[in-house]
Write a protein that holds these residues in place. Structure first.
Motif, mmCIF file in Angstrom:
data_model
loop_
_atom_site.group_PDB
_atom_site.id
_atom_site.type_symbol
_atom_site.label_atom_id
_atom_site.label_comp_id
_atom_site.label_asym_id
_atom_site.label_seq_id
_atom_site.Cartn_x
_atom_site.Cartn_y
_atom_site.Cartn_z
ATOM 1 N N VAL A 25 47.250 44.768 0.060
ATOM 2 C CA VAL A 25 47.279 45.349 1.276
ATOM 3 C C VAL A 25 48.611 45.023 1.862
ATOM 4 C CG1 VAL A 25 46.577 45.579 3.971
ATOM 5 C CG2 VAL A 25 44.998 45.443 1.884
ATOM 6 N N VAL A 26 49.120 43.834 1.668
ATOM 7 C CA VAL A 26 50.571 43.411 2.182
ATOM 8 C C VAL A 26 51.694 44.118 1.496
ATOM 9 C CG1 VAL A 26 51.853 41.389 2.341
ATOM 10 C CG2 VAL A 26 49.714 41.159 2.877
ATOM 11 N N ARG A 27 51.319 44.166 0.058
ATOM 12 C CA ARG A 27 52.392 44.890 -0.595
ATOM 13 C C ARG A 27 52.354 46.327 -0.646
ATOM 14 N NH1 ARG A 27 55.477 47.383 -2.642
ATOM 15 N NH2 ARG A 27 56.531 47.516 -4.495
ATOM 16 N N PHE A 28 51.431 46.923 -0.318
ATOM 17 C CA PHE A 28 51.504 48.597 -0.330
ATOM 18 C C PHE A 28 51.248 49.115 0.871
ATOM 19 C CE2 PHE A 28 50.498 47.649 -4.961
ATOM 20 C CZ PHE A 28 51.663 48.273 -5.769
ATOM 21 N N GLU A 29 50.413 48.530 1.785
ATOM 22 C CA GLU A 29 49.969 49.326 2.938
ATOM 23 C C GLU A 29 50.805 48.860 4.359
ATOM 24 O OE1 GLU A 29 47.763 51.517 3.086
ATOM 25 O OE2 GLU A 29 46.612 51.270 1.204
ATOM 26 N N THR A 30 51.489 47.514 4.244
ATOM 27 C CA THR A 30 52.343 47.246 5.334
ATOM 28 C C THR A 30 53.687 48.043 5.413
ATOM 29 O OG1 THR A 30 53.298 45.474 4.155
ATOM 30 C CG2 THR A 30 51.169 45.182 5.337
ATOM 31 N N GLY A 31 54.126 48.328 4.264
ATOM 32 C CA GLY A 31 55.645 49.365 4.288
ATOM 33 C C GLY A 31 56.727 48.409 4.226
ATOM 34 N N PHE A 32 56.561 47.025 4.290
ATOM 35 C CA PHE A 32 57.526 46.217 4.287
ATOM 36 C C PHE A 32 58.416 46.321 3.141
ATOM 37 C CE2 PHE A 32 54.819 43.100 6.808
ATOM 38 C CZ PHE A 32 55.011 43.661 8.016
ATOM 39 N N LEU A 33 57.964 46.485 1.972
ATOM 40 C CA LEU A 33 58.693 46.994 0.750
ATOM 41 C C LEU A 33 58.430 48.311 0.114
ATOM 42 C CD1 LEU A 33 58.329 43.222 -0.758
ATOM 43 C CD2 LEU A 33 60.286 44.011 0.434
ATOM 44 N N PRO A 34 59.619 48.823 -0.416
ATOM 45 C CA PRO A 34 59.479 50.182 -1.004
ATOM 46 C C PRO A 34 58.702 49.888 -2.261
ATOM 47 C CG PRO A 34 61.808 49.388 -1.278
ATOM 48 C CD PRO A 34 61.015 48.382 -0.159
ATOM 49 N N ALA A 35 57.889 51.087 -2.696
ATOM 50 C CA ALA A 35 57.120 51.218 -4.075
ATOM 51 C C ALA A 35 57.860 52.191 -4.696
ATOM 52 C CB ALA A 35 55.681 51.159 -3.513
ATOM 53 N N PRO A 36 58.745 52.112 -5.539
ATOM 54 C CA PRO A 36 59.328 53.151 -6.331
ATOM 55 C C PRO A 36 58.636 53.785 -7.412
ATOM 56 C CG PRO A 36 60.309 50.912 -6.784
ATOM 57 C CD PRO A 36 59.588 50.696 -5.630
ATOM 58 N N LYS A 37 57.595 52.987 -7.792
ATOM 59 C CA LYS A 37 56.799 53.437 -8.786
ATOM 60 C C LYS A 37 55.545 54.146 -8.176
ATOM 61 C CE LYS A 37 58.007 50.418 -12.475
ATOM 62 N NZ LYS A 37 57.643 49.318 -13.520
ATOM 63 N N GLY A 38 55.368 54.117 -6.726
ATOM 64 C CA GLY A 38 54.351 54.704 -6.213
ATOM 65 C C GLY A 38 53.144 53.675 -6.002
ATOM 66 N N GLN A 39 52.321 54.025 -5.330
ATOM 67 C CA GLN A 39 51.233 53.156 -4.836
ATOM 68 C C GLN A 39 49.885 53.323 -5.475
ATOM 69 O OE1 GLN A 39 49.927 53.060 -0.666
ATOM 70 N NE2 GLN A 39 48.305 52.175 -0.916
ATOM 71 N N PRO A 40 49.323 52.397 -6.452
ATOM 72 C CA PRO A 40 48.330 52.582 -7.090
ATOM 73 C C PRO A 40 47.030 52.545 -6.235
ATOM 74 C CG PRO A 40 48.933 50.359 -6.996
ATOM 75 C CD PRO A 40 50.139 51.231 -6.503
ATOM 76 N N PRO A 41 46.064 53.175 -6.691
ATOM 77 C CA PRO A 41 44.826 53.186 -5.777
ATOM 78 C C PRO A 41 44.147 51.943 -5.482
ATOM 79 C CG PRO A 41 44.351 54.332 -7.940
ATOM 80 C CD PRO A 41 45.954 53.999 -7.942
ATOM 81 N N LEU A 42 43.689 51.646 -4.398
ATOM 82 C CA LEU A 42 43.083 50.414 -4.032
ATOM 83 C C LEU A 42 41.758 50.394 -5.203
ATOM 84 C CD1 LEU A 42 42.479 48.075 -2.297
ATOM 85 C CD2 LEU A 42 41.156 49.582 -0.555
ATOM 86 N N GLU A 43 41.070 51.147 -5.443
ATOM 87 C CA GLU A 43 40.039 51.196 -6.483
ATOM 88 C C GLU A 43 40.295 50.317 -7.769
ATOM 89 O OE1 GLU A 43 40.791 53.888 -4.925
ATOM 90 O OE2 GLU A 43 39.137 54.138 -3.452
ATOM 91 N N GLN A 44 41.656 50.805 -8.105
ATOM 92 C CA GLN A 44 42.120 50.085 -9.318
ATOM 93 C C GLN A 44 42.128 48.551 -9.227
ATOM 94 O OE1 GLN A 44 45.557 51.594 -11.030
ATOM 95 N NE2 GLN A 44 46.271 49.510 -11.464
ATOM 96 N N TYR A 45 42.583 47.986 -8.072
ATOM 97 C CA TYR A 45 42.508 46.468 -7.866
ATOM 98 C C TYR A 45 41.050 45.839 -7.374
ATOM 99 C CZ TYR A 45 47.828 46.212 -7.773
ATOM 100 O OH TYR A 45 48.836 46.441 -8.504
ATOM 101 N N LEU A 46 40.482 46.868 -6.709
ATOM 102 C CA LEU A 46 39.004 46.282 -6.478
ATOM 103 C C LEU A 46 38.322 46.120 -7.692
ATOM 104 C CD1 LEU A 46 38.095 48.384 -3.228
ATOM 105 C CD2 LEU A 46 38.575 46.283 -3.372
ATOM 106 N N ALA A 47 38.648 46.834 -8.855
ATOM 107 C CA ALA A 47 37.862 46.807 -10.119
ATOM 108 C C ALA A 47 38.223 45.386 -10.879
ATOM 109 C CB ALA A 47 38.138 48.077 -10.991
ATOM 110 N N ILE A 48 39.334 45.054 -10.578
ATOM 111 C CA ILE A 48 39.957 43.591 -11.100
ATOM 112 C C ILE A 48 39.403 42.663 -10.329
ATOM 113 C CG2 ILE A 48 42.085 42.597 -11.834
ATOM 114 C CD1 ILE A 48 43.370 45.081 -12.306
#
Length: 210
Positions: A25-48
């Motif tokens: 959430v901090v990395r991809f949802e807050t918008g503090f840092l750009p994500a040049p490769k795009g945002q992976p789906p949350l489900e991918q991280y929930l599975a791990i």
């Protein structure tokens, strides 16, 4: 002690999983840092996430975090959590790489299904250390308050009345939060007053230990 160990293992795993998701959430949802490769789906991280919860107790056990905690200091706790968290990240990197190479389909590898952002790992390190160390500090404070109230103390019989025994007695008396209660001394010295040290009784000779 076993109940406290089980509690710590369960709490560490839950905090680790929560820290992992919060790192996403901090990395991809807050918008503090750009994500040049795009945002992976949350489900991918929930599975791990369950895999992280499985690794945390293993890493902490390998590091020795779950050894007897009565004599551990807060500094010991901090470095144990720090090293255990870093070991978790190493095991997580190796585990996800193994899954990606040997089990993921070409389409899944192309989608980066087992890839974890390096910034997510960095955020996870800080969040997990803060959460786990904070939880352990709360547990330590709770246990210390119980010990000071006379609850859950481990009774200690000191053999000898020399300098070493006096040093141990001083430490246990001054640090009630360690959870020890000295019930007395045994020594082969003949003393009529039956006093060992600091008003504690001399209960008998070494042969009377049992």
């Amino acid at each position: 002690t076993r109940a406290l160990l089980a509690f710590h293992v369960t709490l560490d795993a839950l905090i680790g999983m929560a820290a992992f998701v919060l790192a996403y959430v901090v990395r991809f949802e807050t918008g503090f840092l750009p994500a040049p490769k795009g945002q992976p789906p949350l489900e991918q991280y929930l599975a791990i996430m369950p895999f992280i919860g499985f690794l945390i107790p293993i890493a902490y056990h390998l590091q020795g975090t779950y050894r007897s905690s009565r004599s551990r200091t807060r500094v010991d706790d901090f470095f144990a959590v720090l090293v255990g968290t870093l070991l978790t990240v190493v095991l997580g990197l190796l585990g996800t790489l193994y899954m990606q190479v040997y089990f993921a389909s070409p389409a899944a590898r192309a989608a980066g299904i087992y890839e974890i952002s390096r910034l997510v790992w960095i955020h996870f390190i800080f969040l997990n250390i803060i959460g786990t160390y904070g939880a352990r500090s709360l547990v330590r404070s709770y246990l210390a308050s119980r010990y000071k109230s006379g609850l859950g103390l481990q009774r200690v019989l000191l053999a000898g009345t020399g300098d070493l025994a006096k040093h141990v007695a001083d430490r246990f008396i001054q640090h009630v939060e360690l959870g020890y209660k000295i019930i007395g001394f045994i020594d082969d010295t003949d003393r009529e007053d039956h006093l060992g040290y600091r008003g504690l009784p001399l209960l008998g000779k070494l042969a009377d230990a049992e």
